[in-house]
Design an enzyme around this catalytic site. Sequence first.
Site, PDB file in Angstrom:
ATOM      1  N   ARG A  87      11.741  43.374  13.090  1.00 16.03           N
ATOM      2  CA  ARG A  87      11.212  44.643  12.587  1.00 16.03           C
ATOM      3  C   ARG A  87       9.750  44.851  12.976  1.00 16.03           C
ATOM      4  O   ARG A  87       9.132  45.843  12.600  1.00 16.03           O
ATOM      5  CB  ARG A  87      11.368  44.728  11.067  1.00 16.03           C
ATOM      6  CG  ARG A  87      12.808  44.573  10.683  1.00 16.03           C
ATOM      7  CD  ARG A  87      13.104  44.889   9.247  1.00 16.03           C
ATOM      8  NE  ARG A  87      14.474  44.519   8.960  1.00 16.03           N
ATOM      9  CZ  ARG A  87      15.528  45.245   9.299  1.00 16.03           C
ATOM     10  NH1 ARG A  87      15.377  46.402   9.907  1.00 16.03           N
ATOM     11  NH2 ARG A  87      16.740  44.832   9.022  1.00 16.03           N
ATOM     12  N   HIS A  92      18.373  39.776  21.534  1.00 13.90           N
ATOM     13  CA  HIS A  92      18.443  41.157  21.014  1.00 13.90           C
ATOM     14  C   HIS A  92      17.027  41.704  20.878  1.00 13.90           C
ATOM     15  O   HIS A  92      16.161  41.069  20.283  1.00 13.90           O
ATOM     16  CB  HIS A  92      19.171  41.153  19.662  1.00 13.90           C
ATOM     17  CG  HIS A  92      19.654  42.511  19.233  1.00 13.90           C
ATOM     18  ND1 HIS A  92      18.812  43.599  19.110  1.00 13.90           N
ATOM     19  CD2 HIS A  92      20.889  42.956  18.907  1.00 13.90           C
ATOM     20  CE1 HIS A  92      19.525  44.641  18.716  1.00 13.90           C
ATOM     21  NE2 HIS A  92      20.790  44.288  18.588  1.00 13.90           N
ATOM     22  N   TYR A 147      14.686  45.931  16.447  1.00 13.33           N
ATOM     23  CA  TYR A 147      15.285  47.213  16.039  1.00 13.33           C
ATOM     24  C   TYR A 147      14.311  48.379  16.188  1.00 13.33           C
ATOM     25  O   TYR A 147      14.716  49.506  16.427  1.00 13.33           O
ATOM     26  CB  TYR A 147      15.734  47.148  14.572  1.00 13.33           C
ATOM     27  CG  TYR A 147      16.844  46.173  14.312  1.00 13.33           C
ATOM     28  CD1 TYR A 147      17.962  46.122  15.150  1.00 13.33           C
ATOM     29  CD2 TYR A 147      16.798  45.308  13.224  1.00 13.33           C
ATOM     30  CE1 TYR A 147      18.995  45.232  14.907  1.00 13.33           C
ATOM     31  CE2 TYR A 147      17.824  44.413  12.974  1.00 13.33           C
ATOM     32  CZ  TYR A 147      18.920  44.379  13.822  1.00 13.33           C
ATOM     33  OH  TYR A 147      19.929  43.496  13.569  1.00 13.33           O
ATOM     34  N   HIS A 196      19.196  48.583  21.657  1.00 17.02           N
ATOM     35  CA  HIS A 196      19.713  49.867  21.184  1.00 17.02           C
ATOM     36  C   HIS A 196      19.043  50.926  22.051  1.00 17.02           C
ATOM     37  O   HIS A 196      17.803  50.967  22.095  1.00 17.02           O
ATOM     38  CB  HIS A 196      19.368  50.080  19.709  1.00 17.02           C
ATOM     39  CG  HIS A 196      20.004  49.076  18.801  1.00 17.02           C
ATOM     40  ND1 HIS A 196      19.755  49.018  17.454  1.00 17.02           N
ATOM     41  CD2 HIS A 196      20.890  48.079  19.060  1.00 17.02           C
ATOM     42  CE1 HIS A 196      20.468  48.032  16.910  1.00 17.02           C
ATOM     43  NE2 HIS A 196      21.153  47.457  17.865  1.00 17.02           N
ATOM     44  N   GLU A 250      23.592  48.772  24.145  1.00 16.14           N
ATOM     45  CA  GLU A 250      24.585  48.567  23.087  1.00 16.14           C
ATOM     46  C   GLU A 250      25.229  49.903  22.715  1.00 16.14           C
ATOM     47  O   GLU A 250      24.535  50.919  22.589  1.00 16.14           O
ATOM     48  CB  GLU A 250      23.926  47.916  21.857  1.00 16.14           C
ATOM     49  CG  GLU A 250      24.931  47.631  20.748  1.00 16.14           C
ATOM     50  CD  GLU A 250      24.396  46.748  19.634  1.00 16.14           C
ATOM     51  OE1 GLU A 250      23.271  46.235  19.746  1.00 16.14           O
ATOM     52  OE2 GLU A 250      25.144  46.579  18.647  1.00 16.14           O
ATOM     53  N   ASP A 268      29.912  47.043  20.577  1.00 13.43           N
ATOM     54  CA  ASP A 268      29.872  46.602  19.188  1.00 13.43           C
ATOM     55  C   ASP A 268      31.069  47.235  18.477  1.00 13.43           C
ATOM     56  O   ASP A 268      31.171  48.465  18.396  1.00 13.43           O
ATOM     57  CB  ASP A 268      28.542  47.039  18.555  1.00 13.43           C
ATOM     58  CG  ASP A 268      28.364  46.512  17.133  1.00 13.43           C
ATOM     59  OD1 ASP A 268      29.286  46.689  16.316  1.00 13.43           O
ATOM     60  OD2 ASP A 268      27.298  45.940  16.844  1.00 13.43           O
ATOM     61  N   HIS A 307      30.210  49.526  15.616  1.00 10.55           N
ATOM     62  CA  HIS A 307      29.562  50.761  16.065  1.00 10.55           C
ATOM     63  C   HIS A 307      30.551  51.737  16.706  1.00 10.55           C
ATOM     64  O   HIS A 307      30.513  52.933  16.414  1.00 10.55           O
ATOM     65  CB  HIS A 307      28.444  50.435  17.062  1.00 10.55           C
ATOM     66  CG  HIS A 307      27.293  49.686  16.454  1.00 10.55           C
ATOM     67  ND1 HIS A 307      26.230  49.233  17.194  1.00 10.55           N
ATOM     68  CD2 HIS A 307      27.041  49.318  15.178  1.00 10.55           C
ATOM     69  CE1 HIS A 307      25.366  48.610  16.403  1.00 10.55           C
ATOM     70  NE2 HIS A 307      25.843  48.640  15.168  1.00 10.55           N
ATOM     71  N   HIS A 319      29.951  42.605  20.489  1.00 11.63           N
ATOM     72  CA  HIS A 319      29.529  42.277  19.127  1.00 11.63           C
ATOM     73  C   HIS A 319      30.752  42.440  18.239  1.00 11.63           C
ATOM     74  O   HIS A 319      31.281  43.543  18.120  1.00 11.63           O
ATOM     75  CB  HIS A 319      28.421  43.229  18.649  1.00 11.63           C
ATOM     76  CG  HIS A 319      27.073  42.893  19.225  1.00 11.63           C
ATOM     77  ND1 HIS A 319      26.019  43.772  19.186  1.00 11.63           N
ATOM     78  CD2 HIS A 319      26.623  41.768  19.822  1.00 11.63           C
ATOM     79  CE1 HIS A 319      24.960  43.199  19.742  1.00 11.63           C
ATOM     80  NE2 HIS A 319      25.296  41.989  20.142  1.00 11.63           N
ATOM     81  N   ASP A 324      27.178  52.575  10.162  1.00 14.16           N
ATOM     82  CA  ASP A 324      26.605  51.317  10.663  1.00 14.16           C
ATOM     83  C   ASP A 324      26.365  50.301   9.553  1.00 14.16           C
ATOM     84  O   ASP A 324      25.251  49.806   9.375  1.00 14.16           O
ATOM     85  CB  ASP A 324      25.297  51.585  11.437  1.00 14.16           C
ATOM     86  CG  ASP A 324      24.905  50.396  12.314  1.00 14.16           C
ATOM     87  OD1 ASP A 324      25.645  49.391  12.326  1.00 14.16           O
ATOM     88  OD2 ASP A 324      23.851  50.466  12.977  1.00 14.16           O
ATOM     89  N   HIS A 364      27.838  46.728   8.702  1.00 19.13           N
ATOM     90  CA  HIS A 364      28.727  45.662   9.169  1.00 19.13           C
ATOM     91  C   HIS A 364      29.381  44.967   7.972  1.00 19.13           C
ATOM     92  O   HIS A 364      28.767  44.834   6.919  1.00 19.13           O
ATOM     93  CB  HIS A 364      27.945  44.620   9.960  1.00 19.13           C
ATOM     94  CG  HIS A 364      27.261  45.167  11.185  1.00 19.13           C
ATOM     95  ND1 HIS A 364      26.731  44.361  12.154  1.00 19.13           N
ATOM     96  CD2 HIS A 364      27.033  46.432  11.601  1.00 19.13           C
ATOM     97  CE1 HIS A 364      26.203  45.107  13.109  1.00 19.13           C
ATOM     98  NE2 HIS A 364      26.363  46.374  12.787  1.00 19.13           N
ATOM     99  N   GLU A 380      28.030  39.484  14.154  1.00 17.90           N
ATOM    100  CA  GLU A 380      26.831  39.986  13.456  1.00 17.90           C
ATOM    101  C   GLU A 380      27.259  40.418  12.069  1.00 17.90           C
ATOM    102  O   GLU A 380      26.948  41.516  11.620  1.00 17.90           O
ATOM    103  CB  GLU A 380      26.246  41.196  14.186  1.00 17.90           C
ATOM    104  CG  GLU A 380      25.810  40.967  15.599  1.00 17.90           C
ATOM    105  CD  GLU A 380      25.347  42.263  16.253  1.00 17.90           C
ATOM    106  OE1 GLU A 380      26.091  43.269  16.207  1.00 17.90           O
ATOM    107  OE2 GLU A 380      24.237  42.273  16.786  1.00 17.90           O
TER     108      GLU A 380
HETATM  109 ZN    ZN Z   1      24.947  47.669  13.718  1.00 21.81          ZN
HETATM  110 FE    FE Z   2      25.511  45.030  17.365  1.00 21.60          FE
HETATM  111 FE    FE Z   3      22.335  45.687  17.812  1.00 16.46          FE
END
Ligand code: ZN
Ligand code: FE
Ligand code: FE
Length: 277
Positions: A37, A67, A70, A107, A142, A176, A179, A211, A224, A226, A256
């Site tokens: 973050r 990754h 975010y 992303h 992604e 994903d 997603h 993912h 979104d 998970h 994830e």
């Molecule tokens: Zn996600």
């Molecule tokens: Fe993902």
């Molecule tokens: Fe991701």
Amino acid sequence: MLHIGCHLSSSRGFAAMGRQAAELGADTFQCFLRNPRGSRAKELDTADAGALADFLRREGFAPIIAHAPYILNLCGASEENRAFAREIFADDLRRLEHLPGQLYNFHPGSHVGQGMEAGITLIAQALNALLTPEQTTTVLLETMPGKGSEVGGRFEELREILDRVDLGEKMGVCLDTCHVFDGGYDIVGDLDGVLTEFDRVIGLERLRAVHLNDSKNGCGSRKDRHACIGEGQIGLEALSRVVRHPALRHLPFCLETPNDLPGYRREIALMRRAAEE
Ligand code: ZN
Ligand code: FE
Ligand code: FE
């Protein structure tokens, strides 16, 4: 054999992650290279990275996934914001060259009201400034649920970006499952249809990682959230068909799901059994 792993914390360093993954029964994993973050990253320990690179080779791991944070948005509204994102991206790519031949997943971004076309243009421009012919890392877009102004909720948007990147051979896609399902692609009712659509629009040869997540919400919900395998609206049966699918089963799969390490160990074993059936 199925290649599967999970998201791991990088707080104890690179080599520790490799050992932890192996202990969980994994032969791939995903991690952040810095605070997810924020932007801060510790000085890279090249000996530690080298030890992981050796470990991955020796243990026959499938490619691992780094990754991007975010907060990184290559199509933010201000140039200052975009320049900051490019700086982080470039630094991550530089770090990853200490782990040759791995994957960098990000992303695509949020166009924050500038419009999808403007967002796609900014992302492609940024990638053209960032990718180099020398890099050994493959950069993955992604697939996103399409929440708010997110770019990448439709396969066509990813295709547009890929079409505009000059060093296309350095690019791929990470699918994903949460997603795409949230984005309205029904992988429960018609996995073959979704993959046929992916192949038609993007090309299955572009798909480099999956993912593997269940989703708390239904198809098309764009939420979104998970869920653990078998505890969401996709379900164990549909996710088992994903890992068994001839177009996918050779790829690295990464969980994830909202789990602790014992939970990840259970899900890795569960999906390995599912892949054998
Ligand atoms: Zn996600
Ligand atoms: Fe993902
Ligand atoms: Fe991701």
